[in-house]
Enzyme design. Structure first.
Site, PDB file in Angstrom:
ATOM      1  CG  HIS A  56      -2.034  -0.986   1.263  1.00 38.86           C
ATOM      2  ND1 HIS A  56      -1.889  -1.782   2.457  1.00 38.86           N
ATOM      3  CD2 HIS A  56      -2.909  -1.379   0.546  1.00 38.86           C
ATOM      4  CE1 HIS A  56      -2.921  -2.461   2.338  1.00 38.86           C
ATOM      5  NE2 HIS A  56      -3.506  -2.452   1.130  1.00 38.86           N
ATOM      6  NE  ARG A 109      -2.645  -7.414  -4.554  1.00 42.56           N
ATOM      7  CZ  ARG A 109      -3.376  -7.575  -3.439  1.00 42.56           C
ATOM      8  NH1 ARG A 109      -2.930  -8.001  -2.044  1.00 42.56           N
ATOM      9  NH2 ARG A 109      -4.874  -7.400  -3.253  1.00 42.56           N
ATOM     10  CB  SER A 125      -4.377  -6.832   4.203  1.00 44.73           C
ATOM     11  OG  SER A 125      -3.907  -5.854   3.968  1.00 44.73           O
ATOM     12  CE  LYS A 143     -11.721  -7.886   1.538  1.00 41.61           C
ATOM     13  NZ  LYS A 143     -10.277  -7.091   0.996  1.00 41.61           N
TER      14      LYS A 143
HETATM   15  P1  ADP Z   1      -9.690  -3.642  -0.415  1.00 40.83           P
HETATM   16  O1  ADP Z   1     -10.384  -4.478   0.477  1.00 40.83           O
HETATM   17  O2  ADP Z   1     -10.714  -2.395  -0.795  1.00 40.83           O
HETATM   18  O3  ADP Z   1      -9.236  -4.468  -1.612  1.00 40.83           O
HETATM   19  P2  ADP Z   1      -7.089  -3.345   0.399  1.00 40.83           P
HETATM   20  O4  ADP Z   1      -6.422  -2.696   1.714  1.00 40.83           O
HETATM   21  O5  ADP Z   1      -6.818  -5.165   0.492  1.00 40.83           O
HETATM   22  O6  ADP Z   1      -8.438  -2.971   0.268  1.00 40.83           O
HETATM   23  O7  ADP Z   1      -6.282  -2.897  -0.893  1.00 40.83           O
HETATM   24  C1  ADP Z   1      -6.379  -1.399  -1.394  1.00 40.83           C
HETATM   25  C2  ADP Z   1      -5.747  -1.306  -2.494  1.00 40.83           C
HETATM   26  O8  ADP Z   1      -4.416  -1.415  -2.470  1.00 40.83           O
HETATM   27  C3  ADP Z   1      -6.402  -2.038  -3.548  1.00 40.83           C
HETATM   28  O9  ADP Z   1      -6.270  -1.318  -4.686  1.00 40.83           O
HETATM   29  C4  ADP Z   1      -5.198  -3.076  -3.727  1.00 40.83           C
HETATM   30  O10 ADP Z   1      -5.410  -3.923  -4.747  1.00 40.83           O
HETATM   31  C5  ADP Z   1      -4.191  -2.427  -3.488  1.00 40.83           C
HETATM   32  N1  ADP Z   1      -3.015  -3.286  -2.946  1.00 40.83           N
HETATM   33  C6  ADP Z   1      -2.948  -3.969  -1.837  1.00 40.83           C
HETATM   34  N2  ADP Z   1      -1.886  -4.866  -1.757  1.00 40.83           N
HETATM   35  C7  ADP Z   1      -1.039  -4.458  -2.716  1.00 40.83           C
HETATM   36  C8  ADP Z   1       0.207  -4.646  -3.168  1.00 40.83           C
HETATM   37  N3  ADP Z   1       1.126  -5.596  -2.730  1.00 40.83           N
HETATM   38  N4  ADP Z   1       0.682  -4.013  -4.265  1.00 40.83           N
HETATM   39  C9  ADP Z   1      -0.040  -3.037  -5.028  1.00 40.83           C
HETATM   40  N5  ADP Z   1      -1.506  -2.776  -4.699  1.00 40.83           N
HETATM   41  C10 ADP Z   1      -1.772  -3.443  -3.589  1.00 40.83           C
END
Ligand code: ADP
Length: 162
Positions: free
Chosen positions: A18, A91, A129, A42
């Site tokens: 992030h 990703r 996450s 979630k």
């Molecule tokens: P959500 O539940 O809305 O998907 P996340 O916190 O899982 O929220 O992810 C927020 C954003 O960050 C999303 O666009 C996700 O694809 C991106 N993201 C999460 N991990 C990575 C990573 N390792 N590299 C690039 N983008 C990421």
């Protein structure tokens, strides 16, 4: 005109993946709003306020980053903030399929909105996450994947759950 993007997400917990997306977005946008989704589908390990606090700590030296939280629809939040750009990280193909649907739904809800995607950097492509939660649950270390403040908070939380 000031170019602003919202980077929305659950951030449960925030990871280096992030952070990398936000840092790279700052090279394109004048300001980035990191927006924590309060009511995600979630079941979160961290409360919304804990996630906001950690993100504020992570980005405390970044003048052009604002950390906020929102309830309800992202499209409504963007409209209320008068921001027309959403930035999401991608990703892999399964991210893409989900993001594609979400982007179309958000565009229907708020037609002025533009949803942009940024490819992850290779070294973060495995990072999510959920992986972090799994690693820490089974006693692993978060170095190279999460900020130390995130690791400390998660360990406290997991300890309480035991
Ligand atoms: P959500 O539940 O809305 O998907 P996340 O916190 O899982 O929220 O992810 C927020 C954003 O960050 C999303 O666009 C996700 O694809 C991106 N993201 C999460 N991990 C990575 C990573 N390792 N590299 C690039 N983008 C990421």
């Amino acid at each position: 005109m000031c170019k602003i993007a919202i980077c929305p997400g659950s951030f449960d917990p925030p990871t280096d993946g992030h952070i990398n997306i936000v840092e790279r977005a700052l090279k394109i946008f004048d300001k980035v709003v990191v927006a924590v989704a309060v009511n995600t589908t979630k079941v979160p390990i961290l409360t919304a306020d804990e996630r906001v606090k950690l993100l504020k700590e992570i980005f405390k030296n970044y003048k052009k980053v604002e950390v906020d939280k929102f309830e309800g629809l992202l499209a409504d939040y963007a409209r209320k903030r008068k921001i027309i750009t959403i930035l999401r990280g991608i990703r892999n193909m399964s991210d893409y399929e989900y993001e594609y649907q979400m982007a179309l739904a958000n565009k229907t809800l708020y037609p002025e909105l533009e949803i942009l995607f940024m490819m992850t950097e290779g070294k973060y492509s495995h990072l999510s996450s959920s992986i972090i939660k799994e690693v820490l649950t089974f006693g692993g270390e978060g170095k190279g994947m999460i900020h130390p403040a995130v690791e400390k908070k998660l360990k406290e939380k997991l300890e309480k759950k035991r």
